[in-house]
Design an enzyme around this catalytic site. Structure first.
Site, PDB file in Angstrom:
ATOM      1  N   CYS A 116     -25.601   3.508 -24.877  1.00 31.68           N
ATOM      2  CA  CYS A 116     -26.674   2.600 -24.502  1.00 31.68           C
ATOM      3  C   CYS A 116     -28.011   3.093 -25.059  1.00 31.68           C
ATOM      4  O   CYS A 116     -28.768   2.319 -25.646  1.00 31.68           O
ATOM      5  CB  CYS A 116     -26.751   2.476 -22.979  1.00 31.68           C
ATOM      6  N   CYS A 117     -28.284   4.377 -24.897  1.00 31.50           N
ATOM      7  CA  CYS A 117     -29.525   4.939 -25.436  1.00 31.50           C
ATOM      8  C   CYS A 117     -29.555   4.844 -26.957  1.00 31.50           C
ATOM      9  O   CYS A 117     -30.608   4.624 -27.552  1.00 31.50           O
ATOM     10  CB  CYS A 117     -29.681   6.399 -25.011  1.00 31.50           C
ATOM     11  N   CYS A 205     -35.647   4.250 -18.210  1.00 31.59           N
ATOM     12  CA  CYS A 205     -35.177   2.918 -17.850  1.00 31.59           C
ATOM     13  C   CYS A 205     -34.941   2.832 -16.340  1.00 31.59           C
ATOM     14  O   CYS A 205     -34.557   3.815 -15.706  1.00 31.59           O
ATOM     15  CB  CYS A 205     -33.889   2.587 -18.598  1.00 31.59           C
ATOM     16  N   CYS A 208     -31.634   4.046 -14.785  1.00 29.08           N
ATOM     17  CA  CYS A 208     -31.287   5.437 -15.071  1.00 29.08           C
ATOM     18  C   CYS A 208     -32.334   6.431 -14.567  1.00 29.08           C
ATOM     19  O   CYS A 208     -32.275   7.618 -14.908  1.00 29.08           O
ATOM     20  CB  CYS A 208     -31.102   5.635 -16.578  1.00 29.08           C
ATOM     21  N   CYS A 233     -31.831  11.776 -24.071  1.00 28.67           N
ATOM     22  CA  CYS A 233     -31.343  10.471 -24.527  1.00 28.67           C
ATOM     23  C   CYS A 233     -30.998  10.490 -26.003  1.00 28.67           C
ATOM     24  O   CYS A 233     -30.320   9.607 -26.498  1.00 28.67           O
ATOM     25  CB  CYS A 233     -32.380   9.389 -24.251  1.00 28.67           C
TER      26      CYS A 233
END
Length: 244
Positions: A116-117, A205, A208, A233
């Site tokens: 995702c990162c 985010c 997170c 990240c």
């Protein structure tokens, strides 16, 4: 004239004990295409310092699409406060759409935050850094004793340099502590993200990031469901790993 890459280790050592402003001055003297990375957290300090040296400083931020509402409002506050053009970088829409379609909006809780990162942060940053000569971050050694304890004040960015292109990264706050940052913010009345007042220290985010408890380190509020050794990240991981 850009700094010769062979001189970077020497200059990093020479400037290791100098002030953040002196490091920023060095960066601005040598790089016209210099960009400050601003995340909407306490790295507003390095933006404030850079702006006071050059009000036309170039600034970018990463919009992952999953930031807190407070962070989005803070970004607009900063844009207006400094009267700057804030370049907002977004993920590739097609790649993100495919990822969410296949794995949903919260896959990172099960599979880890890496993919995702990579889509929301690393790819847009890589796209941006491919077009610049040098960049400035708000990294500090005290942010993560396990991964950032040896961050130099300037370095060759091995993570984002490419064939025929040597990208230089400046970390003027490397020697600053969290206390130094907040003394600066309070004394000079620098705007800050209101999430800090609710226990958020390291802000990323929304899904997170959570507030930290008393005596917890600030990075423990990031990706709390993963091992402590994974608290990066990837924005700086290439350099951090290279430093051992």
């Amino acid at each position: 004239m850009p700094i010769d890459t062979l001189d970077i280790p020497r200059l990093a050592e020479e400037y290791a004990s100098k002030s953040p402003q002196q490091i920023l001055q060095l960066a601005m003297e040598h790089y016209e295409d210099l960009w400050v990375s601003f995340s909407g957290a306490d790295d507003v300090v390095v933006l404030d310092m850079a702006w006071k040296i050059n009000p036309d400083v170039k600034v970018f931020t990463l919009d992952t699409g999953r930031l807190h509402a407070e962070t989005y409002r803070f970004l607009e506050t900063v844009r207006k406060h400094y009267n700057i053009e804030l370049q907002v970088l977004s993920p590739d829409r097609d790649v993100l759409d495919e990822y969410v379609r296949k794995k949903g909006l919260f896959d990172f809780y099960e599979s880890g935050h890496g993919e995702c990162c990579g889509i929301r942060k690393i790819e847009p940053l890589r796209r941006k850094l491919a077009t610049v000569d040098a960049w400035v971050t708000g990294q500090r050694r005290d942010q993560s004793p396990g991964t950032r304890s040896h961050v130099p004040v300037m370095e060759l960015d091995t993570g984002f340099s490419g064939p025929g292109k040597n990208l230089v990264k400046f970390n003027p706050l490397a020697n600053y502590t969290s206390e130094d940052v907040w003394n600066y913010i309070r004394m000079l009345e620098v705007p800050y993200n209101p999430l800090h007042e609710r226990g958020f220290i390291s802000i990323g985010c929304e899904p997170c990031t959570r507030p930290v408890l008393p005596n917890q380190h600030e990075r423990e509020g990031r990706w709390w469901w993963e091992e402590a050794t994974q608290k990066e990240c990837g924005l700086h991981a290439g350099n951090l790993i290279a430093k051992g």
